[in-house]
Design an enzyme around this catalytic site. Sequence first.
Site, PDB file in Angstrom:
ATOM      1  CB  ILE A  52      15.986  -6.310  12.506  1.00  0.00           C
ATOM      2  CG1 ILE A  52      16.294  -4.855  12.937  1.00  0.00           C
ATOM      3  CG2 ILE A  52      17.266  -7.227  12.893  1.00  0.00           C
ATOM      4  CD1 ILE A  52      16.659  -4.321  14.153  1.00  0.00           C
ATOM      5  CG  ASP A  70      -0.536  -9.878  20.180  1.00  0.00           C
ATOM      6  OD1 ASP A  70       0.356  -9.989  20.719  1.00  0.00           O
ATOM      7  OD2 ASP A  70      -1.297  -8.871  19.958  1.00  0.00           O
ATOM      8  CB  ILE A  71       4.549 -12.076  20.691  1.00  0.00           C
ATOM      9  CG1 ILE A  71       4.383 -10.492  21.186  1.00  0.00           C
ATOM     10  CG2 ILE A  71       5.282 -12.058  19.388  1.00  0.00           C
ATOM     11  CD1 ILE A  71       5.751 -10.212  21.728  1.00  0.00           C
ATOM     12  CB  THR A 106      17.441  -1.362  21.929  1.00  0.00           C
ATOM     13  OG1 THR A 106      18.018  -0.191  21.818  1.00  0.00           O
ATOM     14  CG2 THR A 106      16.558  -1.222  23.112  1.00  0.00           C
ATOM     15  CE1 TYR A 113      12.164  -0.086  21.258  1.00  0.00           C
ATOM     16  CE2 TYR A 113      13.758   1.279  21.540  1.00  0.00           C
ATOM     17  CZ  TYR A 113      13.144   0.048  20.922  1.00  0.00           C
ATOM     18  OH  TYR A 113      14.171  -0.552  20.350  1.00  0.00           O
ATOM     19  CB  SER A 115       8.305  -1.026  26.771  1.00  0.00           C
ATOM     20  OG  SER A 115       8.933  -0.665  25.459  1.00  0.00           O
ATOM     21  CG  ASN A 137      20.090  -2.837  13.415  1.00  0.00           C
ATOM     22  OD1 ASN A 137      19.930  -3.958  12.934  1.00  0.00           O
ATOM     23  ND2 ASN A 137      20.788  -2.584  14.523  1.00  0.00           N
ATOM     24  CG  LEU A 179      17.992  10.202  10.831  1.00  0.00           C
ATOM     25  CD1 LEU A 179      17.445  11.641  10.875  1.00  0.00           C
ATOM     26  CD2 LEU A 179      19.497  10.188  11.681  1.00  0.00           C
ATOM     27  N   PRO A 194      14.378  16.663   8.379  1.00  0.00           N
ATOM     28  CG  PRO A 194      12.669  15.780   9.174  1.00  0.00           C
ATOM     29  CD  PRO A 194      13.494  15.636   8.070  1.00  0.00           C
ATOM     30  CG  HIS A 211      16.891  13.588  21.329  1.00  0.00           C
ATOM     31  ND1 HIS A 211      16.907  14.319  20.311  1.00  0.00           N
ATOM     32  CD2 HIS A 211      17.257  12.302  21.002  1.00  0.00           C
ATOM     33  CE1 HIS A 211      17.351  13.570  19.214  1.00  0.00           C
ATOM     34  NE2 HIS A 211      17.760  12.404  19.661  1.00  0.00           N
TER      35      HIS A 211
HETATM   36  P1  NAD Z   1      10.112  -2.802  13.189  1.00  0.00           P
HETATM   37  O1  NAD Z   1       9.193  -1.993  14.220  1.00  0.00           O
HETATM   38  O2  NAD Z   1      10.650  -2.916  11.965  1.00  0.00           O
HETATM   39  O3  NAD Z   1       9.216  -4.484  13.273  1.00  0.00           O
HETATM   40  C1  NAD Z   1       8.534  -5.273  14.146  1.00  0.00           C
HETATM   41  C2  NAD Z   1       7.860  -6.147  13.905  1.00  0.00           C
HETATM   42  O4  NAD Z   1       6.989  -6.818  15.001  1.00  0.00           O
HETATM   43  C3  NAD Z   1       6.678  -5.604  12.717  1.00  0.00           C
HETATM   44  O5  NAD Z   1       6.677  -6.676  11.846  1.00  0.00           O
HETATM   45  C4  NAD Z   1       5.364  -6.080  13.563  1.00  0.00           C
HETATM   46  O6  NAD Z   1       4.346  -6.033  12.734  1.00  0.00           O
HETATM   47  C5  NAD Z   1       5.722  -6.857  14.675  1.00  0.00           C
HETATM   48  N1  NAD Z   1       4.968  -6.984  15.826  1.00  0.00           N
HETATM   49  C6  NAD Z   1       4.744  -5.869  16.468  1.00  0.00           C
HETATM   50  N2  NAD Z   1       4.020  -6.030  17.476  1.00  0.00           N
HETATM   51  C7  NAD Z   1       3.769  -7.418  17.770  1.00  0.00           C
HETATM   52  C8  NAD Z   1       3.081  -8.352  18.191  1.00  0.00           C
HETATM   53  N3  NAD Z   1       2.311  -7.937  19.318  1.00  0.00           N
HETATM   54  N4  NAD Z   1       2.836  -9.660  17.980  1.00  0.00           N
HETATM   55  C9  NAD Z   1       3.750  -9.968  16.901  1.00  0.00           C
HETATM   56  N5  NAD Z   1       4.345  -9.102  15.909  1.00  0.00           N
HETATM   57  C10 NAD Z   1       4.460  -7.882  16.402  1.00  0.00           C
HETATM   58  O7  NAD Z   1      11.344  -3.159  14.309  1.00  0.00           O
HETATM   59  P2  NAD Z   1      12.717  -3.519  13.899  1.00  0.00           P
HETATM   60  O8  NAD Z   1      13.483  -2.335  13.838  1.00  0.00           O
HETATM   61  O9  NAD Z   1      12.841  -4.726  13.171  1.00  0.00           O
HETATM   62  O10 NAD Z   1      13.190  -4.213  15.447  1.00  0.00           O
HETATM   63  C11 NAD Z   1      13.168  -5.410  15.792  1.00  0.00           C
HETATM   64  C12 NAD Z   1      13.482  -5.659  17.235  1.00  0.00           C
HETATM   65  O11 NAD Z   1      14.884  -5.157  17.392  1.00  0.00           O
HETATM   66  C13 NAD Z   1      12.839  -4.982  18.264  1.00  0.00           C
HETATM   67  O12 NAD Z   1      12.669  -5.989  19.403  1.00  0.00           O
HETATM   68  C14 NAD Z   1      13.698  -3.844  18.387  1.00  0.00           C
HETATM   69  O13 NAD Z   1      13.553  -3.231  19.888  1.00  0.00           O
HETATM   70  C15 NAD Z   1      15.018  -4.419  18.303  1.00  0.00           C
HETATM   71  N6  NAD Z   1      16.181  -3.566  17.980  1.00  0.00           N
HETATM   72  C16 NAD Z   1      15.920  -2.774  17.055  1.00  0.00           C
HETATM   73  C17 NAD Z   1      17.194  -1.670  16.468  1.00  0.00           C
HETATM   74  C18 NAD Z   1      16.865  -0.937  15.599  1.00  0.00           C
HETATM   75  O14 NAD Z   1      17.667   0.138  15.221  1.00  0.00           O
HETATM   76  N7  NAD Z   1      15.739  -0.947  14.544  1.00  0.00           N
HETATM   77  C19 NAD Z   1      18.114  -1.601  17.206  1.00  0.00           C
HETATM   78  C20 NAD Z   1      18.227  -2.548  18.340  1.00  0.00           C
HETATM   79  C21 NAD Z   1      17.412  -3.377  18.734  1.00  0.00           C
HETATM   80  P1  TYD Z   2      15.375   7.160  15.040  1.00  0.00           P
HETATM   81  O1  TYD Z   2      16.083   6.394  13.630  1.00  0.00           O
HETATM   82  O2  TYD Z   2      14.056   7.036  15.536  1.00  0.00           O
HETATM   83  O3  TYD Z   2      16.244   6.054  16.157  1.00  0.00           O
HETATM   84  P2  TYD Z   2      16.533   5.932  17.641  1.00  0.00           P
HETATM   85  O4  TYD Z   2      15.530   7.039  18.317  1.00  0.00           O
HETATM   86  O5  TYD Z   2      15.851   4.586  18.165  1.00  0.00           O
HETATM   87  O6  TYD Z   2      18.023   6.175  17.844  1.00  0.00           O
HETATM   88  O7  TYD Z   2      16.384   8.473  15.446  1.00  0.00           O
HETATM   89  C1  TYD Z   2      17.972   8.214  15.310  1.00  0.00           C
HETATM   90  C2  TYD Z   2      18.301   9.774  15.641  1.00  0.00           C
HETATM   91  O8  TYD Z   2      17.692  10.489  14.694  1.00  0.00           O
HETATM   92  C3  TYD Z   2      17.739  10.212  17.236  1.00  0.00           C
HETATM   93  O9  TYD Z   2      18.762  10.617  17.756  1.00  0.00           O
HETATM   94  C4  TYD Z   2      16.562  10.910  16.677  1.00  0.00           C
HETATM   95  C5  TYD Z   2      17.333  11.605  15.363  1.00  0.00           C
HETATM   96  N1  TYD Z   2      16.121  11.992  14.609  1.00  0.00           N
HETATM   97  C6  TYD Z   2      15.970  13.237  13.864  1.00  0.00           C
HETATM   98  O10 TYD Z   2      16.743  14.030  14.143  1.00  0.00           O
HETATM   99  N2  TYD Z   2      14.804  13.488  13.014  1.00  0.00           N
HETATM  100  C7  TYD Z   2      13.855  12.576  12.571  1.00  0.00           C
HETATM  101  O11 TYD Z   2      13.211  13.240  11.766  1.00  0.00           O
HETATM  102  C8  TYD Z   2      13.957  11.411  13.361  1.00  0.00           C
HETATM  103  C9  TYD Z   2      13.141  10.271  12.729  1.00  0.00           C
HETATM  104  C10 TYD Z   2      15.024  11.042  14.250  1.00  0.00           C
END
Ligand code: NAD
Ligand code: TYD
Length: 355
Positions: free
Chosen positions: A12, A58-59, A133, A159, A162, A189, A199, A214, A294
């Site tokens: 993101i 690192d943050i 999230t 997760y 935290s 997202n 997924l 899977p 889950h």
């Molecule tokens: P991601 O895992 O793709 O990216 C995380 C980034 O943070 C990576 O580039 C990693 O190198 C960096 N990082 C990790 N630890 C670090 C540290 N200690 N110091 C500096 N950089 C560090 O995650 P994402 O999917 O892009 O998610 C970004 C944010 O959005 C997260 O806070 C996540 O909780 C939140 N979020 C994600 C989703 C989703 O569907 N992916 C949905 C809602 C909220």
């Molecule tokens: P995921 O993309 O890991 O996001 P989150 O757990 O943060 O919602 O998973 C999305 C949904 O898909 C979640 O209900 C778990 C399920 N899932 C599977 O069924 N198979 C898989 O291999 C993965 C990675 C996720």
Amino acid sequence: MAVLITGGAGFIGGNFVLDWLASHDEPVVNVDKLTYAGNLQTLASLQSDPRHIFVQADIGDGERIGTLLRQYQVRAVINFAAESHVDRSISGPGEFIQTNVVGTFRLLEAVRAYWSSLAEAEQAAFRFLHVSTDEVYGSLGACDAAFTEQHRYEPNSPYSASKAASDHLVRAWHHTYGLPVLTTNCSNNYGPYHFPEKLIPLVLLNALAGKPLPIYGDGQQVRDWLYVKDHCSAIRRVLEAGRLGETYNVGGWNEKTNLEVVQTLCDLLDEAQPRADGRSYREQIRFVKDRPGHDRRYAIDARKLERELGWKPQETFESGLKKTVKWYLHNTAWIEGVTSGSYRQWMQTQYQQDE
Ligand code: NAD
Ligand code: TYD
């Protein structure tokens, strides 16, 4: 003046940096530790762009963050950095506590020290936006109303626990010290540059490689899906006009079961890149052991963001997913870059597959 983004080499954050610099001239200081999830290839188009200042850090390194804040006269911090994958938090929660909780605390302290040193007008204009999230709210029953901002926090995975802890720290730094914070809680997202442990990209890549798709448990778990560019536009809007100390839910109004998501992906691939044997990718679907603890259903009520700030998603699930499939079919170099070494190891341990 500049904005400082943490985690800008991730999914993101990377999309956010690209979108920001496509529409603003204000520089971005991009602080990322480059864990397995960070990928500079996502930002390759910015390599010689002076508005993008990448810093590997690192943050949790408060001193380094403090120096950057002063050096670039940062006016806003957007905190994307986190460990973000639920399955990894189950097999190894330590890093999640370290980055999401301790890291956010140290970042807040560095930002507070900097913010306190600013002149009154700059203090008033400063923003710390924390990206969180919907998973902090826990799990819904099939007939429960979607999460509003008033829903109590009931995180169930390491997760989400935290992330919940980090949200509480951000809230406390506002109430106790007056730090001008904003928090967004967004649903799942999807879109370009998504690391294929999650997924949607995992299913796309496995499908094309002829591997099993899977599905955990019965596949009837429900998630709300939002196209990543819509999440980025919501964050920009909250940064611009959000009320201090408030939290805003962000969602796509797209509740789908996991099985529906995977079947839709198979259908889109059947159209865009049919299997050589003419059969459907759906034949690769396999039900596998469920994820421990889950969460059954997430649903987001994003009406506050629409009512107060006029934000609405631009993409439907269908249009966003089509764009995503197309992106994965056309960006093989990026995919090859992220599916090497440590990724293969993760796939083997998580799915006991031979890569
Ligand atoms: P991601 O895992 O793709 O990216 C995380 C980034 O943070 C990576 O580039 C990693 O190198 C960096 N990082 C990790 N630890 C670090 C540290 N200690 N110091 C500096 N950089 C560090 O995650 P994402 O999917 O892009 O998610 C970004 C944010 O959005 C997260 O806070 C996540 O909780 C939140 N979020 C994600 C989703 C989703 O569907 N992916 C949905 C809602 C909220
Ligand atoms: P995921 O993309 O890991 O996001 P989150 O757990 O943060 O919602 O998973 C999305 C949904 O898909 C979640 O209900 C778990 C399920 N899932 C599977 O069924 N198979 C898989 O291999 C993965 C990675 C996720």
